[in-house]
Design an enzyme around this catalytic site. Structure first.
Site, PDB file in Angstrom:
ATOM      1  CE  LYS A   1      -2.580  -0.405   3.636  1.00 21.42           C
ATOM      2  NZ  LYS A   1      -2.151  -1.692   4.211  1.00 21.42           N
TER       3      LYS A   1
ATOM      4  CB  THR B   1       5.302   0.269  -2.444  1.00 17.70           C
ATOM      5  OG1 THR B   1       5.988  -0.238  -1.296  1.00 17.70           O
ATOM      6  CG2 THR B   1       6.244   0.312  -3.626  1.00 17.70           C
TER       7      THR B   1
ATOM      8  NE  ARG C   1      -0.929   3.946   9.349  1.00 16.19           N
ATOM      9  CZ  ARG C   1      -1.033   2.685   9.738  1.00 16.19           C
ATOM     10  NH1 ARG C   1      -1.223   2.392  11.010  1.00 16.19           N
ATOM     11  NH2 ARG C   1      -0.940   1.699   8.876  1.00 16.19           N
TER      12      ARG C   1
ATOM     13  CE  LYS D   1      17.027  -7.187   8.329  1.00 18.67           C
ATOM     14  NZ  LYS D   1      18.235  -6.459   8.004  1.00 18.67           N
TER      15      LYS D   1
ATOM     16  CB  ALA E   1      -4.020  -0.505  11.633  1.00 12.91           C
TER      17      ALA E   1
ATOM     18  CG  PHE F   1      -4.701  -3.488   9.556  1.00  8.96           C
ATOM     19  CD1 PHE F   1      -3.320  -3.542   9.601  1.00  8.96           C
ATOM     20  CD2 PHE F   1      -5.390  -3.849  10.704  1.00  8.96           C
ATOM     21  CE1 PHE F   1      -2.651  -3.930  10.751  1.00  8.96           C
ATOM     22  CE2 PHE F   1      -4.726  -4.231  11.866  1.00  8.96           C
ATOM     23  CZ  PHE F   1      -3.356  -4.266  11.886  1.00  8.96           C
TER      24      PHE F   1
ATOM     25  CG  PHE G   1       5.080  -9.377  -6.639  1.00  7.57           C
ATOM     26  CD1 PHE G   1       4.909  -8.027  -6.384  1.00  7.57           C
ATOM     27  CD2 PHE G   1       4.844 -10.276  -5.602  1.00  7.57           C
ATOM     28  CE1 PHE G   1       4.511  -7.576  -5.141  1.00  7.57           C
ATOM     29  CE2 PHE G   1       4.445  -9.837  -4.358  1.00  7.57           C
ATOM     30  CZ  PHE G   1       4.265  -8.490  -4.124  1.00  7.57           C
TER      31      PHE G   1
ATOM     32  CD1 TRP H   1       9.388  -2.291  -4.443  1.00  7.25           C
ATOM     33  CD2 TRP H   1      10.157  -3.625  -6.055  1.00  7.25           C
ATOM     34  NE1 TRP H   1      10.470  -2.977  -3.943  1.00  7.25           N
ATOM     35  CE2 TRP H   1      10.958  -3.807  -4.904  1.00  7.25           C
ATOM     36  CE3 TRP H   1      10.445  -4.373  -7.210  1.00  7.25           C
ATOM     37  CZ2 TRP H   1      12.034  -4.703  -4.868  1.00  7.25           C
ATOM     38  CZ3 TRP H   1      11.512  -5.264  -7.176  1.00  7.25           C
ATOM     39  CH2 TRP H   1      12.300  -5.422  -6.015  1.00  7.25           C
TER      40      TRP H   1
END
Lengths: 611, 611
Positions: free
Chosen positions: A86, A88, A110, A121, A314, A345, A434, A463
């Site tokens: 989200k 990204t 946020r 990570k 969230a 979320f 992806f 991305w």
């Protein structure tokens, strides 16, 4: 008016380097330059170093006659534990809108919490070529808002503790003498917050506490209902605190003070709520929070503006960045611009709370929903094996599997699109692409998405390509917000009983048959309605890993009753939180937290290992 | 080179208004203007808003060939509980030096802790017409250094907790697998901090944890000595933390990382110290502390520069502002300039620690001591009735009383002057003038001060007149630092045993006959010397209200033995703290904390009630 904004060109590499390597390879513009480019006046800007700044709320007044831009929320289908991108997508979308389509746009996200940064990570700066920079500034202290909230919470806790201690160790007369000390003239002037307490107790206002009868004094010094009240307490992380939720929902410093004053810290022995104002600490907390109301300006990898402001959990809270950042951004982009705000979320939680809580308090009308999906998550919803963080993905997720993708679309994607449409807001489905996705898989998703009611469905490669990879998505947002008017409505009216509001969310959004309140929850519903909190909106605390309360149930579960274990009020923030199962308020660190890998070069000050 | 600095004229009023009213009546210069005036380059400045900024340590390198200015420490005789005005004198002195005598000067003071600000009236911004402005910024978050320390402490606590939890709930093999996870190739690479741990354990360095024998693995995953170690824990306020002391004593980011790595968090069951580095958190803590090493620039009421940097407790820690601020300031003022740095508490504690700890680590040579006294405190030492905060002063303090003044001079003032002279540093006595002081009283003090070895003795009216009231003091500082060379020496060599070092401080500085170690303290002395901490300097934790350990004993007590209850090591900060009596590490709030009176106007954002 379109900004004359200097964009930062990307030097795309394959394979895509680590997030921190990409972040560090780009030199951000001086934040004062960015502010000037987007029409913020020097006197409205407080730089914190050269790469971040606070923006004065004075912008709202100065631009009050400017029409708001389009208001777009980014949400997602029910995610895998790895997240579906989200943040990204939010960054990719604004990079495309501003750096490639030359539209004014602002991303609002946020501020991340310190736990994930040092524990696992991850982070919330986006990723790949769609990020907020500098990533270290974003992930560490920023301008200190979270720290100010911690300080305010500590002061509130100290105030509660001190009051309990002094009440339990002093006689009424001694307490009165200390709470209302006499000045040289023998008068006992009351502070403003003490006068407010008198008023709430129904005692006529006096200027001098000497005029209070001993009985009234006791009410001030030691409300009989508060006497001997036992307190359970615990640690919560700062982002789970009510003050954080207040920062995210407030509309001005004045409103913040008002909300802080309403924070319920206890019930007295008569069942009456005791507030932060009752213990005299409203203004002191507001003093600590003074600077936090100003949104924090940063930039994307391509030099477009981002507000990073507030970061409520969230689950226990509503998981949205601040109303104030959105409002300021909507003025700055102007009528033909776009504010892209992210909701935490999946859509069943984040989007629902965005509409029913955040938009209700802000009065802002959303123009469109961007619903992020991934082929990976759709395969999981279609019946693929569990996706576990830290374990290699199973072959179903790496090889083409049309069957799983179709089933995932028919269940979770369909339900989430339908949910968005219940609010009357047009939906754009964005498949975050992806490398392992096949063209056939992608086609299936885009087609199905349209058939279930999305206005547009696009695949997006931000991305690996930054804004250039999200141009199609950006164009879809421009088209839909132009062509498809929003007919926004809330899911429930506030006047409904607490129980019926919960039922409506559970049945309409989650697909439950009904709810089951524990006896504790039932008691709380009754108590909160008696205390006058029945008209607050609902902030469901439910797992984000399923539409149901059971994180192992993927797709669109049916035939279940939603269990409500307990209910917590956040009266200051302005919602009531039903707990669906256990919520962890103080998550621990794993055996090998990622802090083992975080290093800093003390000479260059370069930080490694954050991602 | 003398700065071309725009001073801010004062509009003196009588009676002197409240501190906050004075602070607010003055418009501070933009901090970028001040920085430019004193020779800080734009790239060395990170503004935090318009009235405070962080200054890069790059200044030290750029100006390495500039000779340091004169280095003057401000301390005081043993104070009454009301304080005798060290901060006020510090500000008055630099205002006089720079705004009236046209000498370059810098004040260096500590950042105040939040507790006093919201708990009791008071603060450390100075007072009257000798203040740091804006006072709200100074007293609240400043640039977030204290918050960063809190965050670092929280991470350290979480790391300790997590390690204890995981060690107690996992078998050795599982721990090994998690602490040294295998990558796709089956190798188990070690992080830098894990390799350092191996080295300390005497295990030859390996690149792959697979090469470790099961026995060696156990040493990594679960040091046998650490197994089942029980831990007592408690809250400390941030300013009492070792990380705060480290910030104050460090000389670079590299040195800070080194000191953090040495923080002892426990002893293992073999009595060996366990450090922050052993639990793998050194660099992560340094990352959180990255920005804190840069001193914070603010200004006095007359527009002269102030560094506000670090704020370690003066009891459990050494109570000094940072070495780095002093060093940067000494370069900025240049050879003919003056850095006035304040030491916490009275001279027996603050000055002794300034010389024996701070100057030892900085390598800086102090030029002079300004010893602040008040007629009020001298009367108390001469046998006047107790001075109690919050209670009206007795008549002895309001009417002339030469006898009490003389006795106070002959006891406390004399001893504190003699103490300063033991370090070979010339002393200037400054009597901070109150309206109730008589001329005859003042004459007595000035004469006595000279007879006991002060080089100069002056009365000063900075509180009511600002820099103009401290010109005599400023001239005395200029004269003494020109005419009286400093022959600075430490009180004790580090090679001395811990016990003998404590004895030397107790007898030479406090006037004790000797010390008495509790059995616990004796054990600790032995243990710390075995652990290799015997050559650290001593940081006495003693009441500041008496030269002895008994706060009711005023003047210059004799015939007492100093009891050492316990000893705490701060190996990272670099000192050992003998506890003389109980120390409160988490002070509570009073029945009516001053937060009742602190208010904020949500529209103008004006804060009231801070002072």
């Amino acid at each position: 008016m379109v900004w004359n904004l200097q964009t930062l060109p990307l030097k795309l590499e394959t394979p895509v380097p680590s997030d921190i390597a990409i972040s560090r390879s780009q030199t951000p513009k001086n934040i004062e330059q960015l502010a000037e480019e987007i029409g913020i006046l020097p006197e409205e800007l407080d730089p914190y170093g050269k790469k971040k700044a606070k923006v004065s709320l004075g912008v709202l007044q100065r631009l009050e006659n400017v029409k708001n831009g389009k208001y777009v929320v980014v949400t997602a289908i029910t995610p895998t534990p790895l997240g579906e991108g989200k943040s990204t997508t939010t960054m990719g979308l604004v990079q495309a809108l501003t750096a490639h389509l030359h539209k004014n746009s602002f991303a609002c996200v946020r501020q991340p919490s310190q736990g994930p940064t040092f524990g696992i990570k991850g982070g919330a700066a986006g990723g790949g070529y769609a990020q907020v920079i500098p990533m270290e500034e974003f992930n560490l202290h920023l301008t200190g808002d979270i720290h100010a909230i911690t300080a305010a919470n500590n002061l509130l806790a100290a105030a509660i503790d001190a009051r309990m201690f002094h009440e339990s160790t002093q006689k009424d007369d001694a307490l009165f003498n200390r709470l209302c000390p006499a000045n040289k003239q023998g008068q006992r002037p009351l502070s403003a917050v003490q006068k407010r307490r008198l008023k709430r107790l129904g005692i006529p206002e006096v200027d001098d506490a000497n005029k209070l009868s001993p009985e009234q004094r006791i009410e001030i010094g030691l409300g009989p209902g508060e006497k001997g009240h036992a307190r359970r307490t615990q640690f919560d992380i700062t982002v789970a605190s009510e003050i954080m939720a207040i920062l995210a929902l407030t509309t001005s410093l004045e409103d913040m003070r008002e909300r802080i004053s309403r924070i319920v810290v206890a019930s007295d022995t008569n069942g009456k709520p005791v507030t932060a104002d009752d213990i005299g600490v409203t203004d002191a907390l507001t003093v600590l929070m003074r600077d936090t109301v100003r949104p924090n300006l940063m930039q994307t990898l391509e030099g477009t503006p981002v507000f990073v402001h507030a970061g409520p959990f969230a689950n226990i809270a509503h998981g949205q960045s601040s109303i104030l950042a959105d409002k300021v951004a909507l003025k700055l982009v102007g009528e033909d611009g776009y504010v892209i705000t992210e909701a935490g979320f999946g859509a069943d939680i984040g989007m629902e709370k965005f509409f029913d809580i955040k938009c209700r308090y802000s009065g802002l009308v959303p123009s469109a929903v961007v619903l992020v999906a991934t082929i990976r998550a759709l395969k999981m919803h279609g019946g693929g094996p569990p996706v576990v963080a830290g374990s290699p993905l199973k072959h179903e997720y790496l090889d083409e599997n049309i069957g799983l993708v179709e089933k995932g679309c028919d269940s979770n994607l369909r339900k989430q699109i339908e949910n968005a449409n219940k609010f009357g807001v047009p939906v754009i489905v964005c498949v975050n692409k992806f490398a392992t996705d096949t063209e056939r898989e992608m086609k299936v998703v885009l087609k199905k998405a349209l058939s279930y009611g999305a206005k547009r469905a696009v695949s997006s490669s931000h991305w690996s390509m930054g804004g250039a990879g999200a141009v199609q998505l950006a164009q879809a947002v421009v088209d839909v917000t132009t062509e498809c008017p929003s007919d926004f409505k809330f899911l429930y009216p506030l006047k409904m009983s607490l129980e019926l509001k919960i039922v409506r969310i559970a049945c309409e959004i989650y697909g439950a048959d009904g709810i089951e309140l524990s006896s504790e929850a039932m008691e709380k519903v009754k108590r909160y309605e008696e205390q006058g909190f029945g008209e607050l909106p609902i902030c469901m605390a439910k797992t984000h890993l399923s539409l149901s309360h059971d994180p192992t149930k993927k797709g669109a579960p049916k035939n279940f009753t939603l269990p409500i274990r307990d209910i917590r009020p956040s009266v200051g923030a302005g919602f009531v939180t039903p707990l669906v199962g256990e919520m962890m308020m103080m998550p621990g660190l794993s055996t090998r937290p990622c802090f083992f890998d975080i290093t800093i070069d003390p000479v260059t000050e370069l930080i490694d290992g954050l991602f």
